[in-house]
Design a protein around this motif. Structure first.
Motif, PDB file in Angstrom:
ATOM      1  N   GLY A 134      -8.993  -9.290  15.851  1.00  0.00           N
ATOM      2  CA  GLY A 134      -7.954  -9.718  16.789  1.00  0.00           C
ATOM      3  C   GLY A 134      -6.651 -10.065  16.092  1.00  0.00           C
ATOM      4  N   SER A 135      -6.410  -9.461  14.934  1.00  0.00           N
ATOM      5  CA  SER A 135      -5.195  -9.731  14.155  1.00  0.00           C
ATOM      6  C   SER A 135      -4.096  -8.731  14.502  1.00  0.00           C
ATOM      7  N   THR A 136      -2.892  -9.084  14.147  1.00  0.00           N
ATOM      8  CA  THR A 136      -1.748  -8.201  14.333  1.00  0.00           C
ATOM      9  C   THR A 136      -1.642  -7.276  13.125  1.00  0.00           C
ATOM     10  N   PHE A 137      -1.465  -6.001  13.392  1.00  0.00           N
ATOM     11  CA  PHE A 137      -1.366  -4.979  12.335  1.00  0.00           C
ATOM     12  C   PHE A 137       0.111  -4.665  12.119  1.00  0.00           C
ATOM     13  N   ILE A 138       0.643  -5.083  10.969  1.00  0.00           N
ATOM     14  CA  ILE A 138       2.058  -4.888  10.639  1.00  0.00           C
ATOM     15  C   ILE A 138       2.149  -4.042   9.375  1.00  0.00           C
ATOM     16  N   ILE A 139       3.009  -3.028   9.410  1.00  0.00           N
ATOM     17  CA  ILE A 139       3.223  -2.185   8.222  1.00  0.00           C
ATOM     18  C   ILE A 139       4.641  -2.413   7.723  1.00  0.00           C
ATOM     19  N   ASP A 140       4.757  -2.655   6.435  1.00  0.00           N
ATOM     20  CA  ASP A 140       6.043  -2.790   5.760  1.00  0.00           C
ATOM     21  C   ASP A 140       6.292  -1.470   5.027  1.00  0.00           C
ATOM     22  N   TRP A 141       7.091  -0.612   5.619  1.00  0.00           N
ATOM     23  CA  TRP A 141       7.336   0.727   5.085  1.00  0.00           C
ATOM     24  C   TRP A 141       8.463   0.687   4.046  1.00  0.00           C
ATOM     25  N   HIS A 142       8.149   1.063   2.830  1.00  0.00           N
ATOM     26  CA  HIS A 142       9.187   1.247   1.801  1.00  0.00           C
ATOM     27  C   HIS A 142       9.340   2.733   1.488  1.00  0.00           C
ATOM     28  N   ASN A 143       8.255   3.431   1.580  1.00  0.00           N
ATOM     29  CA  ASN A 143       8.221   4.886   1.442  1.00  0.00           C
ATOM     30  C   ASN A 143       6.871   5.340   1.990  1.00  0.00           C
ATOM     31  N   TYR A 144       6.645   6.622   2.011  1.00  0.00           N
ATOM     32  CA  TYR A 144       5.354   7.129   2.470  1.00  0.00           C
ATOM     33  C   TYR A 144       4.440   7.283   1.260  1.00  0.00           C
ATOM     34  N   GLY A 145       3.219   6.793   1.380  1.00  0.00           N
ATOM     35  CA  GLY A 145       2.265   6.891   0.280  1.00  0.00           C
ATOM     36  C   GLY A 145       1.986   8.317  -0.133  1.00  0.00           C
ATOM     37  N   TYR A 146       1.920   9.219   0.839  1.00  0.00           N
ATOM     38  CA  TYR A 146       1.607  10.609   0.510  1.00  0.00           C
ATOM     39  C   TYR A 146       2.716  11.260  -0.308  1.00  0.00           C
ATOM     40  N   THR A 147       3.979  10.841  -0.112  1.00  0.00           N
ATOM     41  CA  THR A 147       5.062  11.426  -0.908  1.00  0.00           C
ATOM     42  C   THR A 147       4.989  10.967  -2.362  1.00  0.00           C
ATOM     43  N   ILE A 148       4.520   9.745  -2.579  1.00  0.00           N
ATOM     44  CA  ILE A 148       4.355   9.237  -3.942  1.00  0.00           C
ATOM     45  C   ILE A 148       3.237  10.011  -4.635  1.00  0.00           C
ATOM     46  N   MET A 149       2.130  10.222  -3.933  1.00  0.00           N
ATOM     47  CA  MET A 149       1.015  10.997  -4.507  1.00  0.00           C
ATOM     48  C   MET A 149       1.422  12.431  -4.779  1.00  0.00           C
ATOM     49  N   ALA A 150       2.260  13.002  -3.916  1.00  0.00           N
ATOM     50  CA  ALA A 150       2.693  14.395  -4.078  1.00  0.00           C
ATOM     51  C   ALA A 150       3.497  14.605  -5.359  1.00  0.00           C
ATOM     52  N   LEU A 151       4.121  13.549  -5.867  1.00  0.00           N
ATOM     53  CA  LEU A 151       4.891  13.674  -7.103  1.00  0.00           C
ATOM     54  C   LEU A 151       4.008  14.072  -8.280  1.00  0.00           C
ATOM     55  N   SER A 152       2.774  13.589  -8.295  1.00  0.00           N
ATOM     56  CA  SER A 152       1.888  13.914  -9.410  1.00  0.00           C
ATOM     57  C   SER A 152       0.856  14.981  -9.047  1.00  0.00           C
ATOM     58  N   LEU A 153       0.450  15.049  -7.783  1.00  0.00           N
ATOM     59  CA  LEU A 153      -0.595  15.993  -7.402  1.00  0.00           C
ATOM     60  C   LEU A 153      -0.067  17.277  -6.774  1.00  0.00           C
ATOM     61  N   GLY A 154       1.143  17.241  -6.248  1.00  0.00           N
ATOM     62  CA  GLY A 154       1.697  18.377  -5.525  1.00  0.00           C
ATOM     63  C   GLY A 154       1.476  18.199  -4.029  1.00  0.00           C
ATOM     64  N   ALA A 155       2.429  18.683  -3.233  1.00  0.00           N
ATOM     65  CA  ALA A 155       2.395  18.477  -1.786  1.00  0.00           C
ATOM     66  C   ALA A 155       1.212  19.156  -1.104  1.00  0.00           C
ATOM     67  N   SER A 156       0.684  20.218  -1.689  1.00  0.00           N
ATOM     68  CA  SER A 156      -0.411  20.945  -1.037  1.00  0.00           C
ATOM     69  C   SER A 156      -1.797  20.454  -1.465  1.00  0.00           C
ATOM     70  N   HIS A 157      -1.857  19.463  -2.338  1.00  0.00           N
ATOM     71  CA  HIS A 157      -3.164  18.947  -2.793  1.00  0.00           C
ATOM     72  C   HIS A 157      -3.911  18.358  -1.592  1.00  0.00           C
TER      73      HIS A 157
END
Length: 171
Positions: free
Chosen positions: A9-32
């Motif tokens: 019953g908690s409130t779900f709040i996201i603090d967006w600084h960037n997208y996690g998948y874009t950070i991963m794509a830097l090392s793994l590639g966007a199509s991984h």
């Protein structure tokens, strides 16, 4: 996280600084496959947040345009206890850094003849102890550890330094 919030019953709040998948794509590639899964995951659960926060209007606009998420922009600002470091303490730090990082060391034969303790940024007069900033010092750019390649550093510098100083020490 969303499932836990629903169950508790908690409130779900996201603090967006960037997208996690874009950070991963830097090392793994966007199509991984892991990057594609992370993008799907963020796209699925992002809109389920009760509230979304971000630190720039650009991110707010991107969230709304591409994900249908209405976010509130809260700019990062230092607490009021933070003040500019006195020049003598800046100099002491630069001297210590120069011991292990040559980028902070003063160069030039004229500097060796001066009765002064010098760094690339500051000069301490050994006679009276006064510290001054060097007129030929480079710009000092200190970046947070979360700085990533998806940010256009040159564009940022170009908009904030006119004319663009090519003598920049980046930390």
């Amino acid at each position: 996280a969303w499932v836990v919030c629903v169950l508790r019953g908690s409130t779900f709040i996201i603090d967006w600084h960037n997208y996690g998948y874009t950070i991963m794509a830097l090392s793994l590639g966007a199509s991984h496959p892991v990057v594609r899964l992370a993008k799907w995951y963020e796209h699925l659960f992002g809109p389920l947040a009760s509230h979304s926060l971000c630190v720039t209007n650009a991110m707010k606009g991107d969230l709304l345009k591409n994900w249908g998420i209405k976010a509130t922009t809260l700019y990062d600002r230092p607490a009021s206890i933070f003040r500019e470091t006195p020049l003598d303490l800046q100099h002491e730090l630069f001297v210590r850094l120069a011991e292990s990082h040559p980028q902070f060391r003063a160069t030039g034969s004229a500097l060796k003849e001066m009765e002064a303790e010098t760094t690339v940024f500051t000069v301490r007069n050994l006679g009276n102890g006064d510290v001054t900033l060097r007129s030929d010092r480079p710009a000092l750019l200190i970046s947070s550890t979360s700085w990533t390649g998806e940010y256009n550093l040159y564009l940022c510098l170009q908009k904030n330094f006119r004319p663009l100083n090519s003598n920049i020490l980046t930390v």
